[in-house]
Design a protein around this motif. Structure first.
Motif, PDB file in Angstrom:
ATOM      1  N   LYS A 113     -12.498   0.770  10.196  1.00 11.24           N
ATOM      2  CA  LYS A 113     -11.174   1.257   9.240  1.00 11.24           C
ATOM      3  C   LYS A 113      -9.940   1.120  10.347  1.00 11.24           C
ATOM      4  O   LYS A 113      -9.266   2.191  10.081  1.00 11.24           O
ATOM      5  CB  LYS A 113     -11.714   2.511   8.892  1.00 11.24           C
ATOM      6  CG  LYS A 113     -12.670   2.771   8.146  1.00 11.24           C
ATOM      7  CD  LYS A 113     -12.854   4.074   7.447  1.00 11.24           C
ATOM      8  CE  LYS A 113     -14.409   4.235   6.588  1.00 11.24           C
ATOM      9  NZ  LYS A 113     -14.558   5.763   6.024  1.00 11.24           N
ATOM     10  N   ASP A 170       0.903  -1.245   0.072  1.00  7.74           N
ATOM     11  CA  ASP A 170      -0.051   0.024  -0.139  1.00  7.74           C
ATOM     12  C   ASP A 170       0.934   1.161  -0.081  1.00  7.74           C
ATOM     13  O   ASP A 170       1.758   1.281   0.438  1.00  7.74           O
ATOM     14  CB  ASP A 170      -1.076  -0.060   1.188  1.00  7.74           C
ATOM     15  CG  ASP A 170      -0.153   0.010   2.534  1.00  7.74           C
ATOM     16  OD1 ASP A 170       0.306   1.063   2.967  1.00  7.74           O
ATOM     17  OD2 ASP A 170      -0.038  -1.143   2.854  1.00  7.74           O
ATOM     18  N   GLU A 212      -6.947   1.265   8.099  1.00 12.69           N
ATOM     19  CA  GLU A 212      -6.780   2.687   7.519  1.00 12.69           C
ATOM     20  C   GLU A 212      -6.082   3.347   8.775  1.00 12.69           C
ATOM     21  O   GLU A 212      -5.042   4.046   8.298  1.00 12.69           O
ATOM     22  CB  GLU A 212      -7.908   3.510   7.157  1.00 12.69           C
ATOM     23  CG  GLU A 212      -7.760   4.794   6.658  1.00 12.69           C
ATOM     24  CD  GLU A 212      -9.116   5.576   6.270  1.00 12.69           C
ATOM     25  OE1 GLU A 212      -9.430   6.362   6.949  1.00 12.69           O
ATOM     26  OE2 GLU A 212      -9.930   4.961   5.432  1.00 12.69           O
ATOM     27  N   ARG A 220     -12.467   5.823  13.754  1.00 13.18           N
ATOM     28  CA  ARG A 220     -12.007   5.034  12.466  1.00 13.18           C
ATOM     29  C   ARG A 220     -12.198   3.567  12.774  1.00 13.18           C
ATOM     30  O   ARG A 220     -12.913   2.913  12.062  1.00 13.18           O
ATOM     31  CB  ARG A 220     -10.986   5.595  11.767  1.00 13.18           C
ATOM     32  CG  ARG A 220     -10.560   6.850  10.870  1.00 13.18           C
ATOM     33  CD  ARG A 220      -9.849   6.740   9.939  1.00 13.18           C
ATOM     34  NE  ARG A 220      -8.404   7.064  10.788  1.00 13.18           N
ATOM     35  CZ  ARG A 220      -7.194   7.243  10.084  1.00 13.18           C
ATOM     36  NH1 ARG A 220      -7.273   7.302   8.811  1.00 13.18           N
ATOM     37  NH2 ARG A 220      -6.214   7.858  10.534  1.00 13.18           N
TER      38      ARG A 220
END
Length: 225
Positions: A130, A6, A133, A125
């Motif tokens: 998430k 990523d 993330e 989050r």
């Protein structure tokens, strides 16, 4: 399934370079942490193992190896009651970077200062599914500069000088200041020594106040008021 890089971890690797693998991660360990830590972190573990960067300036670590040390630092501070925390990384100066299952990177233990530094965390989050993330953000803001320390006398980075004198850090070693700054010592290259990581962290925990501090506390220390 093949590892897929990523952008944020790619940026991290651009800053820190190729890791040195110290330990492959067993399936048992992966199973133990699945559902507790972000899936993306486990993918990093599978690809790179528990490893170090830049001669030991930064380590991605096995939380199980740090559990007892972390609990010694967090004992009687109310932190373990608010979330389940794991040490997922550390610096060459013994700073322990904690990840809470609900709050993310909400605390960092800073042994040289004898404090537990409280951050903003990433509860919202993570609650919204998430966590990967949030973890990506954790690595994206790391840099060799932020992991290093400067000599208070010369304003020069200390880590590279310490490696030149003492050699690369092993997984169970750290650089420390003798005495520690919280005990009246100075953060200078002249006071650096290479020591056993876990022994030193336990000693510093015994003699420090283990005060919980945040950015407001730092500002107050710096400017008074």
């Amino acid at each position: 399934m093949a590892f897929k890089m990523d952008e944020r971890f790619e940026w991290f690797l651009e800053q820190f370079g190729k890791p040195n693998k110290h330990e492959s991660v067993s399936e048992e360990t992966l199973t133990h942490f699945r559902g507790k830590l972000p899936d993306r972190l486990l993918e990093y573990w599978e690809e790179y193992g528990f490893c170090s960067f830049k001669d030991g300036l930064f380590f991605i670590v096995n939380p199980l190896a740090y559990q007892s040390t972390m609990e010694t630092w967090l004992e009687d501070r109310g932190i373990m009651e608010e979330d389940t925390y794991h040490v997922i990384a550390r610096t060459g100066f013994g700073d322990l970077l904690l990840w809470g299952e609900k709050n993310g990177n909400n605390y960092t233990i800073e042994p040289r200062r004898g404090v537990i530094f409280k951050k903003g965390g990433d509860a919202k989050r993570i609650a919204n599914g998430k966590a990967d993330e949030a973890l990506a953000g954790f690595f994206a803001i790391k840099s060799p500069k932020s992991s290093n320390l400067k000599d208070v006398d010369t304003d020069k980075p200390i880590f590279e000088q310490a490696v030149e004198k003492f050699g690369t850090l092993a997984p169970d070693e750290m650089f420390t200041f003798v005495p520690a700054p919280f005990a009246g010592g100075e953060q200078t290259f002249a006071t650096v020594d290479k020591v056993d990581l876990f022994v030193q962290l336990d000693i510093l925990a015994q003699f420090s106040n283990r005060e919980i501090q945040d950015i407001h506390g730092l500002t107050k220390l710096a400017f008074g008021g």
